[in-house]
Structures are given as structure tokens and as C-alpha cells.
Design a protein around this motif. Sequence first.
Motif, PDB file in Angstrom:
ATOM      1  N   LEU A 108       0.837  -1.194   0.000  1.00 20.07           N
ATOM      2  CA  LEU A 108       0.000   0.000   0.000  1.00 20.07           C
ATOM      3  C   LEU A 108       0.875   1.248   0.000  1.00 20.07           C
ATOM      4  O   LEU A 108       1.782   1.383   0.806  1.00 20.07           O
ATOM      5  CB  LEU A 108      -0.917   0.000   1.215  1.00 20.07           C
ATOM      6  CG  LEU A 108      -1.849   1.207   1.358  1.00 20.07           C
ATOM      7  CD1 LEU A 108      -2.833   1.276   0.193  1.00 20.07           C
ATOM      8  CD2 LEU A 108      -2.593   1.141   2.684  1.00 20.07           C
ATOM      9  N   GLN A 109       0.588   2.170  -0.898  1.00 17.75           N
ATOM     10  CA  GLN A 109       1.352   3.407  -1.033  1.00 17.75           C
ATOM     11  C   GLN A 109       0.386   4.575  -1.161  1.00 17.75           C
ATOM     12  O   GLN A 109      -0.683   4.445  -1.769  1.00 17.75           O
ATOM     13  CB  GLN A 109       2.261   3.337  -2.267  1.00 17.75           C
ATOM     14  CG  GLN A 109       3.275   2.183  -2.207  1.00 17.75           C
ATOM     15  CD  GLN A 109       3.666   1.689  -3.598  1.00 17.75           C
ATOM     16  OE1 GLN A 109       4.423   2.370  -4.289  1.00 17.75           O
ATOM     17  NE2 GLN A 109       3.178   0.533  -3.991  1.00 17.75           N
ATOM     18  N   TYR A 110       0.770   5.712  -0.604  1.00  9.71           N
ATOM     19  CA  TYR A 110      -0.135   6.864  -0.638  1.00  9.71           C
ATOM     20  C   TYR A 110      -0.355   7.346  -2.061  1.00  9.71           C
ATOM     21  O   TYR A 110      -1.348   8.014  -2.353  1.00  9.71           O
ATOM     22  CB  TYR A 110       0.410   7.999   0.232  1.00  9.71           C
ATOM     23  CG  TYR A 110       1.473   8.857  -0.426  1.00  9.71           C
ATOM     24  CD1 TYR A 110       1.123   9.983  -1.166  1.00  9.71           C
ATOM     25  CD2 TYR A 110       2.829   8.542  -0.297  1.00  9.71           C
ATOM     26  CE1 TYR A 110       2.084  10.776  -1.766  1.00  9.71           C
ATOM     27  CE2 TYR A 110       3.788   9.319  -0.898  1.00  9.71           C
ATOM     28  CZ  TYR A 110       3.420  10.444  -1.631  1.00  9.71           C
ATOM     29  OH  TYR A 110       4.383  11.217  -2.239  1.00  9.71           O
ATOM     30  N   GLU A 111       0.543   7.020  -2.992  1.00 10.37           N
ATOM     31  CA  GLU A 111       0.373   7.441  -4.382  1.00 10.37           C
ATOM     32  C   GLU A 111      -0.759   6.708  -5.098  1.00 10.37           C
ATOM     33  O   GLU A 111      -1.249   7.176  -6.128  1.00 10.37           O
ATOM     34  CB  GLU A 111       1.674   7.217  -5.173  1.00 10.37           C
ATOM     35  CG  GLU A 111       2.858   8.020  -4.692  1.00 10.37           C
ATOM     36  CD  GLU A 111       3.722   7.254  -3.711  1.00 10.37           C
ATOM     37  OE1 GLU A 111       4.907   7.608  -3.547  1.00 10.37           O
ATOM     38  OE2 GLU A 111       3.208   6.307  -3.096  1.00 10.37           O
ATOM     39  N   CYS A 112      -1.186   5.581  -4.583  1.00 13.08           N
ATOM     40  CA  CYS A 112      -2.237   4.807  -5.239  1.00 13.08           C
ATOM     41  C   CYS A 112      -3.563   5.551  -5.143  1.00 13.08           C
ATOM     42  O   CYS A 112      -4.013   5.908  -4.055  1.00 13.08           O
ATOM     43  CB  CYS A 112      -2.369   3.432  -4.578  1.00 13.08           C
ATOM     44  SG  CYS A 112      -3.695   2.414  -5.270  1.00 13.08           S
ATOM     45  N   ILE A 113      -4.220   5.793  -6.287  1.00 14.33           N
ATOM     46  CA  ILE A 113      -5.490   6.509  -6.308  1.00 14.33           C
ATOM     47  C   ILE A 113      -6.680   5.555  -6.419  1.00 14.33           C
ATOM     48  O   ILE A 113      -7.812   5.988  -6.621  1.00 14.33           O
ATOM     49  CB  ILE A 113      -5.525   7.538  -7.448  1.00 14.33           C
ATOM     50  CG1 ILE A 113      -5.406   6.848  -8.812  1.00 14.33           C
ATOM     51  CG2 ILE A 113      -4.450   8.589  -7.268  1.00 14.33           C
ATOM     52  CD1 ILE A 113      -5.605   7.790  -9.989  1.00 14.33           C
ATOM     53  N   GLY A 114      -6.442   4.266  -6.311  1.00 13.17           N
ATOM     54  CA  GLY A 114      -7.536   3.301  -6.308  1.00 13.17           C
ATOM     55  C   GLY A 114      -8.261   3.181  -7.633  1.00 13.17           C
ATOM     56  O   GLY A 114      -9.447   2.823  -7.663  1.00 13.17           O
ATOM     57  N   CYS A 115      -7.582   3.449  -8.756  1.00 20.01           N
ATOM     58  CA  CYS A 115      -8.253   3.429 -10.059  1.00 20.01           C
ATOM     59  C   CYS A 115      -8.499   2.016 -10.577  1.00 20.01           C
ATOM     60  O   CYS A 115      -9.296   1.824 -11.500  1.00 20.01           O
ATOM     61  CB  CYS A 115      -7.435   4.216 -11.078  1.00 20.01           C
ATOM     62  SG  CYS A 115      -5.818   3.491 -11.468  1.00 20.01           S
ATOM     63  N   ALA A 116      -7.786   1.010 -10.030  1.00 19.67           N
ATOM     64  CA  ALA A 116      -7.984  -0.414 -10.366  1.00 19.67           C
ATOM     65  C   ALA A 116      -7.546  -0.774 -11.780  1.00 19.67           C
ATOM     66  O   ALA A 116      -7.881  -1.858 -12.268  1.00 19.67           O
ATOM     67  CB  ALA A 116      -9.438  -0.834 -10.154  1.00 19.67           C
ATOM     68  N   LEU A 117      -6.797   0.089 -12.459  1.00 23.28           N
ATOM     69  CA  LEU A 117      -6.266  -0.293 -13.772  1.00 23.28           C
ATOM     70  C   LEU A 117      -5.337  -1.494 -13.655  1.00 23.28           C
ATOM     71  O   LEU A 117      -5.299  -2.355 -14.544  1.00 23.28           O
ATOM     72  CB  LEU A 117      -5.522   0.889 -14.403  1.00 23.28           C
ATOM     73  CG  LEU A 117      -6.373   2.068 -14.869  1.00 23.28           C
ATOM     74  CD1 LEU A 117      -5.484   3.161 -15.451  1.00 23.28           C
ATOM     75  CD2 LEU A 117      -7.396   1.620 -15.898  1.00 23.28           C
ATOM     76  N   CYS A 118      -4.591  -1.573 -12.553  1.00 23.55           N
ATOM     77  CA  CYS A 118      -3.690  -2.708 -12.357  1.00 23.55           C
ATOM     78  C   CYS A 118      -4.487  -4.003 -12.173  1.00 23.55           C
ATOM     79  O   CYS A 118      -4.024  -5.090 -12.550  1.00 23.55           O
ATOM     80  CB  CYS A 118      -2.765  -2.466 -11.177  1.00 23.55           C
ATOM     81  SG  CYS A 118      -3.617  -2.063  -9.633  1.00 23.55           S
ATOM     82  N   ILE A 119      -5.680  -3.909 -11.597  1.00 25.11           N
ATOM     83  CA  ILE A 119      -6.518  -5.101 -11.436  1.00 25.11           C
ATOM     84  C   ILE A 119      -6.941  -5.622 -12.806  1.00 25.11           C
ATOM     85  O   ILE A 119      -6.837  -6.829 -13.097  1.00 25.11           O
ATOM     86  CB  ILE A 119      -7.758  -4.788 -10.580  1.00 25.11           C
ATOM     87  CG1 ILE A 119      -7.344  -4.386  -9.165  1.00 25.11           C
ATOM     88  CG2 ILE A 119      -8.700  -5.994 -10.537  1.00 25.11           C
ATOM     89  CD1 ILE A 119      -8.520  -4.055  -8.253  1.00 25.11           C
ATOM     90  N   ASP A 120      -7.418  -4.712 -13.672  1.00 27.18           N
ATOM     91  CA  ASP A 120      -7.828  -5.127 -15.023  1.00 27.18           C
ATOM     92  C   ASP A 120      -6.656  -5.709 -15.806  1.00 27.18           C
ATOM     93  O   ASP A 120      -6.812  -6.720 -16.503  1.00 27.18           O
ATOM     94  CB  ASP A 120      -8.415  -3.927 -15.782  1.00 27.18           C
ATOM     95  CG  ASP A 120      -9.808  -3.556 -15.294  1.00 27.18           C
ATOM     96  OD1 ASP A 120     -10.494  -4.439 -14.770  1.00 27.18           O
ATOM     97  OD2 ASP A 120     -10.200  -2.395 -15.453  1.00 27.18           O
ATOM     98  N   ALA A 121      -5.482  -5.082 -15.684  1.00 26.60           N
ATOM     99  CA  ALA A 121      -4.310  -5.571 -16.419  1.00 26.60           C
ATOM    100  C   ALA A 121      -3.891  -6.946 -15.916  1.00 26.60           C
ATOM    101  O   ALA A 121      -3.586  -7.855 -16.710  1.00 26.60           O
ATOM    102  CB  ALA A 121      -3.164  -4.580 -16.279  1.00 26.60           C
ATOM    103  N   CYS A 122      -3.886  -7.127 -14.596  1.00 30.04           N
ATOM    104  CA  CYS A 122      -3.467  -8.410 -14.029  1.00 30.04           C
ATOM    105  C   CYS A 122      -4.490  -9.503 -14.340  1.00 30.04           C
ATOM    106  O   CYS A 122      -4.106 -10.642 -14.662  1.00 30.04           O
ATOM    107  CB  CYS A 122      -3.276  -8.266 -12.522  1.00 30.04           C
ATOM    108  SG  CYS A 122      -2.594  -9.731 -11.720  1.00 30.04           S
ATOM    109  N   ASP A 123      -5.767  -9.171 -14.261  1.00 19.63           N
ATOM    110  CA  ASP A 123      -6.801 -10.171 -14.586  1.00 19.63           C
ATOM    111  C   ASP A 123      -6.672 -10.641 -16.033  1.00 19.63           C
ATOM    112  O   ASP A 123      -6.897 -11.822 -16.335  1.00 19.63           O
ATOM    113  CB  ASP A 123      -8.191  -9.570 -14.351  1.00 19.63           C
ATOM    114  CG  ASP A 123      -8.549  -9.496 -12.877  1.00 19.63           C
ATOM    115  OD1 ASP A 123      -7.836 -10.121 -12.067  1.00 19.63           O
ATOM    116  OD2 ASP A 123      -9.536  -8.824 -12.542  1.00 19.63           O
ATOM    117  N   GLU A 124      -6.323  -9.714 -16.915  1.00 20.62           N
ATOM    118  CA  GLU A 124      -6.142 -10.082 -18.318  1.00 20.62           C
ATOM    119  C   GLU A 124      -4.992 -11.071 -18.474  1.00 20.62           C
ATOM    120  O   GLU A 124      -5.077 -12.049 -19.238  1.00 20.62           O
ATOM    121  CB  GLU A 124      -5.876  -8.815 -19.139  1.00 20.62           C
ATOM    122  CG  GLU A 124      -5.799  -9.048 -20.633  1.00 20.62           C
ATOM    123  CD  GLU A 124      -5.612  -7.757 -21.407  1.00 20.62           C
ATOM    124  OE1 GLU A 124      -4.898  -7.788 -22.436  1.00 20.62           O
ATOM    125  OE2 GLU A 124      -6.167  -6.724 -20.993  1.00 20.62           O
TER     126      GLU A 124
END
Length: 476
Positions: A295-311
Motif C-alpha cells: 500500500l502506497q499513498y500514491e495509489c489513487i484506487g483506479c484499479a487499472l492494475c486489477i484489469d491488467a493483471c486479470d487479463e
Amino acid sequence: MSSEIPVRQIDPSSDTSDNNKNTGTVDLYASRKKIYVKEVKGFFQRIRNVSLTALMGMYFLFVWITVDGQPLIHFDLPAREFHLYGATFYPQDFILLSGMLIICAFGLFFITTLFGRVWCGYTCPQTVWTFIFMWVEERIEGSRNKRMKLDKSPRSMEKVAKKSAKHSAWLLIALATGVTFVGYFYPIRDLITDLFTFQANGWAYFWVAFFTAATYLNAGWLREQVCLYMCPYARFQSVMFDPNTRVVSYDPNRGEPRGSRKKGIEPSELGLGDCIDCGQCVQVCPTGIDIRDGLQYECIGCALCIDACDEVMDKMNYPRGLIRYTTENELEGKTSKLLRPRTFGYGLVLLLMIVAIAFTIATRVPAQLDVLRDRGALFSFNGDGRVENTYTLKVSNMSEIPQTFAISVSGMEGIRLLTEDTITVASSENRSLPTVVDVAPEDISESNNAIVFRLESQSDESLVLETESRFVGPTR
């Protein structure tokens, strides 16, 4: 957070200039490295597209909508009138603005305790406009690799043409944003006509230029710098986090150790976790962080990494969710609690404020009466030998139609009104009316007596204004 923060040893000479490599010193300032965000599609990106379309639609369309000839949203500063969804508010209603700001603040706190910076990822204006600018950039300059190659290439006609087209598109969007924003204060149809015929005042041109420049710089150039260094929310959000807050997280228990492998090979055969170390989660991150570092304060919770990883997981035939919305407790195998004292407290205050503001608006009287007693003289005797007091009635009409009020006074035996018994107040007008009342000396039992001024609307029987004042007379 309750878990320990991993510490990594960094070679002091690995990221310094050639001069500093010899001395072993570390620069306290590092120049910004441009982030090239890779486009990704997925469930959360579709949610963002819906929210982005809805928010942008409301922003650009609401300024054009009128209700009974009045703009749906119009902040008329010279007239000190604020028109919102068919209702008109005045400076006297400032308490409502304060209440709405408190609702927004506690709403943000409440959401943050539950889902972290989800506001930043889906509805923050900085995020909305930045994603629009990135979409334009992707359409004109191409994919992430093409943009990186274009920036590194020497100047050419193709490079100049693409850069010019991108910045021109950015400026057009920024200009539309600036004109629309000013249109909420200056009727948009009149504003556009006056701008292009050079009839608008200087302030209109200034604010259009200011918000155009601000949008262009924030969404086109600063981007993640606004989220990391300029937005205070990034700094104080941690005080609202706890182990039950659901945030975007990487599951190290499942993903570690990382390593590349061929499709079809079970990770256990190689002694690896599910993370193939492809770096897609980093390439799609708009703030340039690696979510796998925790967890990092820079994370804005946009979840783009979730979509990329799920792919990637789909391609490898692995279960989805290596990166997902989860809590620290769930990652540690514990049970998460949705309702807890902090969440309940924020939610309760939020609910109470919403009810209070809704009740205030629902019971809001479209007129107001204030009575000021003349303090220059306590009382006087008139030609009839009666005791007089002088007052000033201040009437504010906050309705959309003129109002004529019948004036009466009560509270003492034989009290009567000597001046005008009606007053007409135009829409949005504040009127003052000097008023004199008198009482026979024998009817005055106290030196200070309570009286009530009453104004009844002649066009609306339900509109009645009453205000108490004091009548001063001689002591018997």
C-alpha cells in the motif's frame, strides 16, 4: 497499518550523477520521469467510462438547461442570487452551503474508511480530465511503446504534426472546460455571444483564460504530480485507513516468488507463485507505482492494475484476483468488518447532516422579516397623548414572484399601527419600511413589553411572517 513495512537497501551511487558517484552522496531532488500509461480494458475501466461519461455530461450539459426561463444552475454574483435546480438561494442561506460542505467532507471520510481512495479513482475532476487527455493522446500518438519511441525520436514532420494535433486537441478541451465553468456564473448563451463579439467584460476573458490554462496544465502536463504533491487528500487519507479498509492490493501469499514461465506450466513445478513478473500492473498505473510493493499513498484506487493483471491471469489460465480490492485483514487470513466504530461515526454524522439540510430546505420560508427598533429614543408622546415607538421593518422576498404583505401588530391592549399597513416587495428585493406604533398610557403595565409584528401575504395565504420586538413606555 499493522503490518511491517518492508525495507530495501539502495546503493547510494546507483541513481546519482557521475559527480556524485565518486562521492557516494545522494541528490535530494530528482527530476520527474514521464509516465507512459498503457491502455487497458476491463471491468473497472468500463465502470470508470460510465462515471466519466456521466460526470462530463452533467458538467457540459447542465449549464445549457433552463427551467421556466431560469438556468438550472446559475451563480449570479452581482445580484447575490444562486439558482440551483429550480430553487433560488441568497446570502442569508449561507448556512446551507456550510452544511452541504460538511456533508461532502463526511461523505468523503465515510467512503474512504470503506474503500480507500475510490473517489480519486473514479470521480475526482483531476482524474476525469486526466483520463480524457490520456485518451486523446493515445488516439493521436498511438500506444505506449509508440509514444515512447516518438518522444525519443529526432524532430520530424510526423513528430511535429502529432504533437501539434495533440496539444491543439488538449487546448480545445481546456477551452470548452473554461467557457463552461464561467457559464455557470455568466449565462452561457450570452457568454459565448459576448466572447466572440468582444462584448464581454475583462473578468470574463480572464477567468476563461485562467481555467483553460489550469485545465491544460493540470490534465496535460502535471497529471500525477497534482495527486502526489498538490492534493492534500493524498496526505491525510492514511488517518482514515485501518486493516478493514478495502483497497487495491497485491496478494503476496499467492504471487510470490515471482518469475516468468511458459503457459501451461503449473507454478508449483517451478517453485513460483502466480505472478509472472510481466510488469503490466506498473505500465498501466497513472501514478507510476508498483502495487506489488504494498500500500502506497500514491495509489489513487483506479484499479487499472486489477484489469491488467486479470487479463494476464486469463491468458495464463490462472484464477483472477492476484491484484484485487481487498483488506489487510483478508490478506492475513482474518475476517474483515464492514461496520466498525469509525465507519459508524462518520455514517451517523453524515446521515444527521443530510436530514438536517433536507429539513431546512423543505421548511425554508421564501421570505424573511427583521424588525429593528429605533434606539435613538426610548419613546415619545404624540398629539393624542399616546406613547409612540419607532421601528424599521426589513423584508426580504426570496421567491420568484412579487409579494404584497398586510402589516399588523399585536401583543398589547389597544396597540395600533400609525404608518402604512401594506408593503410590496419585488422578487429578490430587500425593502426597509419605517413604522410607528402607539399605545394609550393607561394600557402600558410594564416599561418593557413584548409585541409581535405580523406580515401576511395577499397572494399566498400560507406565507405568514412573524417577528417579536419590544415596546418601551413610561413606568406607571
